[in-house]
Write an enzyme that holds these catalytic residues in place. Structure first.
Site, PDB file in Angstrom:
ATOM      1  CB  ILE A 125      10.835   1.630  -4.870  1.00 23.14           C
ATOM      2  CG1 ILE A 125      11.069   0.232  -3.617  1.00 23.14           C
ATOM      3  CG2 ILE A 125      12.265   2.535  -4.195  1.00 23.14           C
ATOM      4  CD1 ILE A 125      11.908  -0.627  -3.636  1.00 23.14           C
ATOM      5  N   PRO A 126       9.459   4.601  -4.854  1.00 20.81           N
ATOM      6  CG  PRO A 126       8.767   6.536  -3.599  1.00 20.81           C
ATOM      7  CD  PRO A 126       9.166   5.210  -3.673  1.00 20.81           C
ATOM      8  CB  CYS A 127      12.934   5.922  -8.712  1.00 21.68           C
ATOM      9  SG  CYS A 127      12.135   4.670 -10.061  1.00 21.68           S
ATOM     10  CG  HIS A 128       7.069   8.207  -9.435  1.00 19.55           C
ATOM     11  ND1 HIS A 128       7.141   7.088  -8.783  1.00 19.55           N
ATOM     12  CD2 HIS A 128       6.071   9.030  -8.887  1.00 19.55           C
ATOM     13  CE1 HIS A 128       6.178   7.239  -7.792  1.00 19.55           C
ATOM     14  NE2 HIS A 128       5.558   8.198  -7.825  1.00 19.55           N
ATOM     15  NE  ARG A 129       5.986   9.803  -4.462  1.00 17.74           N
ATOM     16  CZ  ARG A 129       5.627   8.943  -3.549  1.00 17.74           C
ATOM     17  NH1 ARG A 129       6.324   8.450  -2.677  1.00 17.74           N
ATOM     18  NH2 ARG A 129       4.362   8.319  -3.648  1.00 17.74           N
TER      19      ARG A 129
END
Length: 163
Positions: A125-129
């Site tokens: 779940i790409p919260c780094h984006r």
């Protein structure tokens, strides 16, 4: 049903993966010295094998999308925010404001940012984006240096070192 745990060594720390037959509940990152070699050498439970394989493919550059059954624990609002994160494509970023607009609630920007910070499933779940409106790499539970590493890893343009 009892959750299973495994560990996977990545280029930016050791991933701790928790889940069961109902899906992946958590993927977090630990500093390498926070885990014993015995734990790293344990056999991966069958229900977590695909997650380890897909993370390995991600880190070797062979995978840009994950295809895993996810089962994160959180509030209804948090789950809505995390589902929206799944719509941010590989090698793209969104601002917290854009993410709030995508959820049809521009006033919820702080709540959206807080939910991002509680994301239990690192990378997948790409919260780094999600970045600040000014392009800054704000807030990341795994550390800003990891966020920077992940965004550079996903970039099609690899920066060459001058020295």
């Amino acid at each position: 049903m009892e959750s299973k745990i495994t560990y996977y060594k990545t280029p930016i720390g050791t991933a701790k993966i928790i889940g069961d037959e109902n899906g992946i509940q958590s993927v977090s990152v630990l500093d390498d010295d926070a885990i014993s070699n015995e734990s790293l050498n344990l056999k991966t439970p069958e229900c977590l094998e695909d997650c380890v394989l897909q993370l390995e493919e991600y880190f070797t550059g062979e995978r840009t999308n994950f295809d895993l059954k996810l089962n994160p624990k959180g509030t209804t609002f948090q789950k809505k925010v995390w589902t929206a994160l799944l719509n941010i494509p590989f090698n793209k970023t969104k601002t917290y404001l854009e993410q709030s607009k995508a959820l049809d609630n521009v006033k919820a920007i702080r709540a959206v940012a807080a939910a991002n910070g509680k994301n239990p499933i690192w990378i997948i779940i790409p919260c780094h984006r999600v970045i600040g409106s000014d392009g800054s790499l704000t807030g990341y539970a795994g550390g800003i240096w990891r966020k920077k590493w992940l965004l550079e890893h996903e970039s099609p343009v690899k920066q060459q070192s001058l020295f």
